[in-house]
Write a protein that holds these residues in place. Structure first.
Motif, PDB file in Angstrom:
ATOM      1  N   LYS A   1       0.858  -1.193  -0.307  1.00 20.44           N
ATOM      2  CA  LYS A   1       0.092   0.076   0.041  1.00 20.44           C
ATOM      3  C   LYS A   1       0.728   1.343   0.021  1.00 20.44           C
ATOM      4  O   LYS A   1       0.475   2.081  -0.515  1.00 20.44           O
ATOM      5  CB  LYS A   1      -0.967   0.113   1.276  1.00 20.44           C
TER       6      LYS A   1
ATOM      7  N   GLU B   1       2.433   1.752  -3.308  1.00 24.64           N
ATOM      8  CA  GLU B   1       1.524   2.065  -4.310  1.00 24.64           C
ATOM      9  C   GLU B   1       1.083   3.509  -4.425  1.00 24.64           C
ATOM     10  O   GLU B   1       1.116   4.193  -5.370  1.00 24.64           O
ATOM     11  CB  GLU B   1       0.094   1.146  -4.045  1.00 24.64           C
TER      12      GLU B   1
ATOM     13  N   ARG C   1       8.874   1.183  -9.005  1.00 22.17           N
ATOM     14  CA  ARG C   1       7.751   0.196  -9.880  1.00 22.17           C
ATOM     15  C   ARG C   1       8.596  -1.240  -9.544  1.00 22.17           C
ATOM     16  O   ARG C   1       7.850  -1.957  -9.251  1.00 22.17           O
ATOM     17  CB  ARG C   1       7.883   0.734 -11.208  1.00 22.17           C
TER      18      ARG C   1
ATOM     19  N   TYR D   1       7.761  -2.058  -5.830  1.00 23.73           N
ATOM     20  CA  TYR D   1       6.490  -2.662  -5.791  1.00 23.73           C
ATOM     21  C   TYR D   1       6.049  -3.952  -6.362  1.00 23.73           C
ATOM     22  O   TYR D   1       5.207  -4.816  -5.715  1.00 23.73           O
ATOM     23  CB  TYR D   1       5.369  -1.648  -6.651  1.00 23.73           C
TER      24      TYR D   1
END
Length: 516
Positions: free
Chosen positions: A176, A179, A379, A382
């Motif tokens: 989270k 993100e 990215r 993640y």
């Protein structure tokens, strides 16, 4: 060396003087120690053996697909950390050891006693563990070991599931967070690209490449413009060569509008003559109109020739097909020149803008690289976290489907009928030795508190006074007999104490079955 031997001899003779007191103290201490040994509470030991099988078929099958915990390390760590205060409190409640405790102090004492009595040992390197506990009664010792074995197995399985749940919650929180960071980085990158859309890299070209490409296009457009201007000038020269001048009398001059009207009237006259005679009014009227138009034509031609003669520039008439063709070529050339001039102007403006952008291009490219780097880092993190979460979910499902470790009870909890502690056969000789040590110690202490000089040299060195003489004691037969009886009584007392302890140890060994 001689001096040391003299001092040792003096000490021993001083201790010998108080041998009766030493023997009495030895008897008292030894007997008190023996009584304490026999009054010690018997301790019974219960034990169980558990084997942890970690070589399951799921481990090689799931290799690389799911996270496989180091079960051997987890079980070994659990065996070292299982004897903790919360675990012992749970063990006491499970085994009903706290039924007789009434105060907080008794509970604390019970917890400390259980912690000292529990043992978890690893038997060799084959994941074989021995759980043992000592208590006053064998039944309670067996009950405690049974509860300890249950807690050991449940804790090992629950710890793995707890770790999996904790790992998944941690991964969810991190996903989270990343993100949000990824969305923020994408927003910053999009806003930057929209703000500097004119300077975005096209293909593999940067600002310098675009400026060079625009300069090349500008040079090519200028070259095409010069070529078009040359072609236009050539077409203009050819048109001047083939186009006749109006001031030349031999040059026919056309008046298209009047000629068309004359042709129309002539066709009308021919039509009238086919139906009427020459005296018909319509025929006469038509011939009059033809004469008027021809007269008007002559006047216009004369006016054009007069104007051409008065003008310094030649006035041309475009009546021949060649002139019309060259005029078309010249018009096309003029259009191409105008188009190329517009293109050159546009490329020149682009080149000027590219030159201005070259001044700020390094800073813009550096900011764009920083934004792209931040975006790629977020990215990548993640994607890695998402992949790890899926692996953790798969690992949790595998744990629910089948355990990676199998706990097998090799020896169930059982307690021996004979006590394992205290070891009275070992403690009784220690009590005897303690009595002997107490006797020697008390004689040495009194000999130092009440010293006796056995030699004249010792008295002279201690007082540092001149020694006038020495009076010797001459003992008789009765005194020597009394001295012998005293030595016999001393030796008999020591032998009697040793024999008493020997008989006690033999009896104890017979009762415990040591001689069987």
């Amino acid at each position: 060396m001689d001096e040391l031997l003299k001092q040792l001899s003096t000490i021993l003779r001083g201790m010998w003087k108080y041998r009766r007191l030493g023997v009495a103290v030895c008897w008292v201490v030894a007997l008190v120690g023996a009584v304490l040994v026999f009054m010690m509470q018997d301790r019974y030991e219960a034990s169980a053996r558990v084997y942890v099988d970690t070589q399951t078929i799921l481990r090689p099958l799931m290799s690389g697909l799911a996270v496989q915990p180091n079960v051997e390390q987890q079980v070994a760590m659990l065996s070292r950390t299982l004897i903790s205060r919360p675990t012992v409190e749970k063990l006491i409640r499970t085994a009903d050891l706290d039924l007789g405790t009434r105060s907080k102090g008794e509970q604390e004492a019970l917890i400390d006693e259980v912690i000292k009595s529990i043992q978890i040992r690893m038997a060799g390197r084959d994941n074989l563990y021995t759980l043992s506990y000592r208590d006053d009664t064998p039944e309670r010792a067996q009950r405690v070991v049974q509860a300890l074995m249950t807690i050991f197995v449940e804790s090992s399985m629950g710890a793995s599931r707890t770790d999996s749940d904790t790992a998944r919650r941690f991964l969810d929180d991190q996903i989270k967070a990343y993100e949000g960071k990824l969305i923020e980085a994408e927003t910053r990158l999009k806003e930057f690209k929209l703000k500097n859309i004119a300077m975005q890299t096209q293909g593999d070209m940067d600002a310098a490449g675009r400026a060079s490409d625009i300069a090349s296009s500008l040079n090519a457009a200028r070259l095409e413009l010069r070529e078009a201007e040359s072609a236009r000038d050539a077409a203009r020269r050819q048109l001047e060569l083939v186009r006749p001048k109006l001031s030349d009398p031999s040059t026919p001059v056309a008046t298209p509008e009047i000629d068309a009207r004359i042709d129309a009237q002539k066709r009308n006259l021919d039509d009238l003559l086919q139906r009427f005679t020459d005296q018909h009014p319509d025929v006469a009227n038509a011939r009059r109109l033809i004469r008027d138009l021809e007269e008007q034509k002559r006047r216009e031609i004369a006016a054009l020739r007069q104007a051409a003669a008065a003008s310094p520039k030649a006035v041309y008439v475009d009546t021949s097909p060649a002139v019309m063709e060259y005029r078309s070529i010249l018009a096309a050339a003029e259009l191409q020149v105008a188009s190329l001039r517009a293109r050159v102007g546009e490329y020149a403006a682009r080149a000027e803008r590219a030159k201005e952008q070259m001044k700020v291009a390094p800073q813009v490219e550096a900011e764009l690289s920083q934004l792209n780097r931040d975006y790629e880092i977020h990215r990548k993190n993640y994607n890695d976290l998402v992949a790890r979460r899926e692996s953790a979910n798969l690992s949790g499902q595998l744990e629910n489907a089948s355990n990676f470790a199998d706990f097998r009870v090799i020896d169930p909890p059982r307690a021996a009928n004979k006590p394992v502690a205290p070891n009275r056969l070992l403690l009784l000789p220690l009590a005897l030795l303690a009595g002997l040590a107490a006797g020697l110690g008390i004689t040495f202490l009194i000999s130092q508190l009440r010293p006796v000089f056995f030699e004249a040299s010792a008295l002279r060195s201690a007082t540092e006074l001149p020694l006038l003489g020495v009076v010797s004691l001459v003992t008789g037969h009765e005194h020597r007999q009394a001295e012998r009886r005293s030595i016999k009584r001393f030796a008999g007392a020591l032998l009697a104490l040793a024999a008493l302890f020997a008989v006690g140890m033999a009896t104890l060994a017979y009762q415990t079955g040591s001689f069987s």
